[in-house]
Design a protein around this motif. Structure first.
Motif, PDB file in Angstrom:
ATOM      1  N   ALA A   9      -0.383 -23.324  -6.667  1.00 29.29           N
ATOM      2  CA  ALA A   9       0.335 -23.270  -5.515  1.00 29.29           C
ATOM      3  C   ALA A   9       0.681 -21.726  -5.055  1.00 29.29           C
ATOM      4  CB  ALA A   9       1.915 -23.830  -5.747  1.00 29.29           C
ATOM      5  N   ALA A  10       0.629 -21.702  -3.731  1.00 29.05           N
ATOM      6  CA  ALA A  10       0.630 -20.351  -3.200  1.00 29.05           C
ATOM      7  C   ALA A  10       2.172 -19.659  -3.437  1.00 29.05           C
ATOM      8  CB  ALA A  10       0.506 -20.276  -1.745  1.00 29.05           C
ATOM      9  N   PRO A  11       2.212 -18.392  -3.958  1.00 26.01           N
ATOM     10  CA  PRO A  11       3.506 -17.910  -4.123  1.00 26.01           C
ATOM     11  C   PRO A  11       4.529 -17.688  -2.945  1.00 26.01           C
ATOM     12  CG  PRO A  11       1.622 -16.008  -3.775  1.00 26.01           C
ATOM     13  CD  PRO A  11       1.076 -17.413  -3.998  1.00 26.01           C
ATOM     14  N   THR A  12       5.633 -18.245  -3.264  1.00 27.55           N
ATOM     15  CA  THR A  12       6.626 -18.253  -2.171  1.00 27.55           C
ATOM     16  C   THR A  12       6.986 -16.698  -1.684  1.00 27.55           C
ATOM     17  OG1 THR A  12       7.797 -19.826  -3.478  1.00 27.55           O
ATOM     18  CG2 THR A  12       9.084 -18.860  -1.516  1.00 27.55           C
ATOM     19  N   PRO A  13       6.704 -16.849  -0.393  1.00 33.74           N
ATOM     20  CA  PRO A  13       7.146 -15.418   0.295  1.00 33.74           C
ATOM     21  C   PRO A  13       8.556 -14.740  -0.303  1.00 33.74           C
ATOM     22  CG  PRO A  13       6.055 -16.752   1.846  1.00 33.74           C
ATOM     23  CD  PRO A  13       6.533 -17.504   0.628  1.00 33.74           C
ATOM     24  N   SER A  14       8.773 -13.658  -0.473  1.00 31.51           N
ATOM     25  CA  SER A  14       9.966 -13.116  -0.719  1.00 31.51           C
ATOM     26  C   SER A  14      10.455 -12.380   0.335  1.00 31.51           C
ATOM     27  CB  SER A  14      10.093 -12.500  -2.056  1.00 31.51           C
ATOM     28  OG  SER A  14       9.107 -11.346  -2.194  1.00 31.51           O
ATOM     29  N   LEU A  15      11.673 -11.584   0.080  1.00 33.99           N
ATOM     30  CA  LEU A  15      12.188 -10.679   0.967  1.00 33.99           C
ATOM     31  C   LEU A  15      12.152  -9.393   0.454  1.00 33.99           C
ATOM     32  CD1 LEU A  15      15.779 -12.747   1.811  1.00 33.99           C
ATOM     33  CD2 LEU A  15      13.441 -12.522   2.925  1.00 33.99           C
ATOM     34  N   PRO A  16      12.205  -8.281   1.278  1.00 30.29           N
ATOM     35  CA  PRO A  16      12.138  -7.093   0.610  1.00 30.29           C
ATOM     36  C   PRO A  16      13.662  -6.721   0.046  1.00 30.29           C
ATOM     37  CG  PRO A  16      12.628  -7.031   3.376  1.00 30.29           C
ATOM     38  CD  PRO A  16      12.443  -8.345   2.843  1.00 30.29           C
ATOM     39  N   GLU A  17      13.689  -5.534  -0.524  1.00 25.58           N
ATOM     40  CA  GLU A  17      14.840  -5.106  -1.160  1.00 25.58           C
ATOM     41  C   GLU A  17      15.959  -5.032  -0.137  1.00 25.58           C
ATOM     42  OE1 GLU A  17      16.095  -4.178  -4.436  1.00 25.58           O
ATOM     43  OE2 GLU A  17      14.409  -5.651  -4.443  1.00 25.58           O
ATOM     44  N   PRO A  18      16.971  -5.534  -0.442  1.00 25.11           N
ATOM     45  CA  PRO A  18      18.049  -5.459   0.693  1.00 25.11           C
ATOM     46  C   PRO A  18      18.854  -4.250   1.004  1.00 25.11           C
ATOM     47  CG  PRO A  18      18.951  -5.992  -1.599  1.00 25.11           C
ATOM     48  CD  PRO A  18      17.628  -6.090  -1.641  1.00 25.11           C
ATOM     49  N   VAL A  19      19.425  -4.114   2.225  1.00 26.16           N
ATOM     50  CA  VAL A  19      19.870  -3.001   2.532  1.00 26.16           C
ATOM     51  C   VAL A  19      21.338  -3.209   2.557  1.00 26.16           C
ATOM     52  CG1 VAL A  19      20.275  -1.391   4.616  1.00 26.16           C
ATOM     53  CG2 VAL A  19      18.079  -1.923   4.298  1.00 26.16           C
ATOM     54  N   PRO A  20      22.295  -2.806   1.704  1.00 28.34           N
ATOM     55  CA  PRO A  20      23.773  -2.933   1.713  1.00 28.34           C
ATOM     56  C   PRO A  20      24.327  -2.282   2.798  1.00 28.34           C
ATOM     57  CG  PRO A  20      23.034  -1.359  -0.003  1.00 28.34           C
ATOM     58  CD  PRO A  20      21.771  -1.719   0.683  1.00 28.34           C
ATOM     59  N   ILE A  21      25.359  -2.988   3.386  1.00 28.37           N
ATOM     60  CA  ILE A  21      26.109  -2.451   4.424  1.00 28.37           C
ATOM     61  C   ILE A  21      27.603  -2.716   3.773  1.00 28.37           C
ATOM     62  CG2 ILE A  21      24.649  -2.662   6.049  1.00 28.37           C
ATOM     63  CD1 ILE A  21      26.186  -5.126   7.290  1.00 28.37           C
ATOM     64  N   ASP A  22      28.652  -2.352   4.380  1.00 25.60           N
ATOM     65  CA  ASP A  22      29.870  -2.353   3.984  1.00 25.60           C
ATOM     66  C   ASP A  22      30.678  -3.111   5.291  1.00 25.60           C
ATOM     67  OD1 ASP A  22      32.971  -1.671   3.990  1.00 25.60           O
ATOM     68  OD2 ASP A  22      32.506  -1.445   2.142  1.00 25.60           O
ATOM     69  N   LEU A  23      31.157  -4.179   5.255  1.00 25.36           N
ATOM     70  CA  LEU A  23      32.182  -4.752   6.412  1.00 25.36           C
ATOM     71  C   LEU A  23      33.393  -4.978   5.736  1.00 25.36           C
ATOM     72  CD1 LEU A  23      29.648  -7.385   8.506  1.00 25.36           C
ATOM     73  CD2 LEU A  23      30.615  -5.013   9.152  1.00 25.36           C
ATOM     74  N   GLY A  24      34.336  -4.271   6.446  1.00 18.79           N
ATOM     75  CA  GLY A  24      36.031  -4.329   5.837  1.00 18.79           C
ATOM     76  C   GLY A  24      35.990  -4.282   4.517  1.00 18.79           C
ATOM     77  N   GLY A  25      35.161  -3.438   3.737  1.00 22.01           N
ATOM     78  CA  GLY A  25      35.303  -3.334   2.253  1.00 22.01           C
ATOM     79  C   GLY A  25      34.598  -4.365   1.466  1.00 22.01           C
ATOM     80  N   VAL A  26      33.671  -5.042   2.270  1.00 25.96           N
ATOM     81  CA  VAL A  26      32.792  -6.147   1.538  1.00 25.96           C
ATOM     82  C   VAL A  26      31.606  -5.441   1.497  1.00 25.96           C
ATOM     83  CG1 VAL A  26      32.448  -8.510   1.280  1.00 25.96           C
ATOM     84  CG2 VAL A  26      34.383  -7.738   1.836  1.00 25.96           C
ATOM     85  N   ARG A  27      30.687  -5.649   0.211  1.00 28.47           N
ATOM     86  CA  ARG A  27      29.403  -5.342   0.105  1.00 28.47           C
ATOM     87  C   ARG A  27      28.493  -6.523   0.732  1.00 28.47           C
ATOM     88  NH1 ARG A  27      25.896  -6.070  -3.758  1.00 28.47           N
ATOM     89  NH2 ARG A  27      27.755  -6.492  -5.094  1.00 28.47           N
ATOM     90  N   ILE A  28      27.682  -6.288   1.774  1.00 26.63           N
ATOM     91  CA  ILE A  28      26.893  -7.379   2.264  1.00 26.63           C
ATOM     92  C   ILE A  28      25.387  -7.121   1.975  1.00 26.63           C
ATOM     93  CG2 ILE A  28      26.227  -8.869   4.146  1.00 26.63           C
ATOM     94  CD1 ILE A  28      29.057  -8.691   4.977  1.00 26.63           C
ATOM     95  N   ALA A  29      24.674  -7.738   1.427  1.00 22.35           N
ATOM     96  CA  ALA A  29      23.196  -7.489   1.568  1.00 22.35           C
ATOM     97  C   ALA A  29      22.215  -8.064   2.747  1.00 22.35           C
ATOM     98  CB  ALA A  29      22.340  -8.249  -0.043  1.00 22.35           C
ATOM     99  N   THR A  30      21.681  -6.929   3.538  1.00 26.47           N
ATOM    100  CA  THR A  30      20.832  -7.440   4.879  1.00 26.47           C
ATOM    101  C   THR A  30      19.472  -7.087   4.509  1.00 26.47           C
ATOM    102  OG1 THR A  30      21.324  -5.227   5.644  1.00 26.47           O
ATOM    103  CG2 THR A  30      23.237  -6.862   6.074  1.00 26.47           C
TER     104      THR A  30
END
Length: 300
Positions: A9-30
């Motif tokens: 089976a072909a490998p599943t495409p993955s995402l790049p390393e996330p860029v973390p941002i802060d929204l209202g004091g909460v860490r979000i991986a983008t």
């Protein structure tokens, strides 16, 4: 005659390393990648559901990134975003975060593609928060009643008990739960991508906490306002979805303005973006091309 061995089976495409941002004091991986400048036909933003992360959309996002700039996020409580115990994970709060994320990315009218509770999150940002979308694609989404399996409701009522399960038992439960969403058998690699956020670090407690935070009370007001959706919509569903019956697709189509086009994929369960990546990516590419052309004509 001896059959030749099947190709791996072909490998599943993955995402790049996330860029973390802060929204209202909460860490979000983008995550952002794909076509830029004049090579891009627009911005596409993906919303995942539960108990998934942005990884559920990775194969489709990679396919669409040839002609679009794609944006993904792990909602707080999911994937590689923060899973702290004091972070609210209800659908209303996630919708508010989504609207703020659009502002952070300075996306005034992106194309939005949503799956599972991501549909409720996107609709909440649009109908309650006033976010503008160029178009909205809804795949096997949580909106109409009923939703939530008996297991889902059991966990919601006893989250503390489930959080105390031995790690090995918890991991087995999560793997069984996730595999049960698909009609087609997931590969070991696909399963690991979806399971791993829930069995490492704060993942065990986070898995049960996010279930406990979800309630139909937060989707009922959206159902009453579906006729107020202000952008072109298309609907997709797996015909064999074991979590959200396909009959909800037709009901959703009737509730939305303009009788949106509906695609039902045979022999596909709840995880259409992974189970049927090519048909989903093709359908979305055609939809987005049409929506982008309409947008260009309107602005000319």
């Amino acid at each position: 005659m001896t059959a030749s061995p099947s190709a791996p089976a072909a490998p599943t495409p993955s995402l790049p390393e996330p860029v973390p941002i802060d929204l209202g004091g909460v860490r979000i991986a983008t995550y952002e990648f794909g076509a830029d400048g004049s090579a891009s036909r627009g911005d596409v933003l993906f919303c995942h559901g539960t108990p998934w992360s942005a990884q559920v959309w990775a194969p489709v996002a990679r396919a669409l990134s040839v002609t679009f700039r794609v944006h993904l996020w792990d909602m707080p409580g999911y994937g590689r975003s923060g899973k702290e115990a004091d972070v609210p994970l209800d659908l209303v709060t996630q919708s508010e975060r989504f609207a703020r994320l659009l502002e952070h990315w300075q996306l005034e009218s992106p194309h939005v593609i949503a799956h599972d509770i991501g549909g409720a999150v996107a609709l909440g940002a649009h109908l309650r928060g006033g976010s503008q979308f160029a178009s909205l694609a809804l795949w096997d989404v949580v909106t109409l009643d009923p939703w939530g399996s008996p297991f889902f409701r059991l966990v919601a009522e006893h989250a503390d008990v489930f959080s105390a399960l031995p790690p090995a038992l918890h991991a087995a439960l999560v793997r069984e739960y996730i595999s049960g969403a698909a009609h087609r058998t997931l590969t070991a690699e696909q399963s690991e991508l979806l399971v791993s956020p829930w069995i490492e670090g704060e993942g065990q407690a986070g898995f049960y906490r996010q279930i406990a935070a979800l309630s139909p009370e937060h989707t009922e007001p959206l159902v009453e306002r579906l006729h107020q959706v202000r952008c072109p919509v298309r609907i997709g569903w797996g015909e064999q979805d074991p979590w959200i019956p396909v009959e909800q697709a037709s009901r959703l189509q009737e509730a939305l303005p303009g009788e949106p086009p509906l695609a039902v994929l045979p022999d596909v369960g709840h995880l259409a973006p992974i189970e049927a990546t090519e048909p989903v990516a093709t359908a979305l590419a055609e939809w987005l091309a049409g929506a982008a052309d309409q947008g260009a004509s309107a602005s000319a």
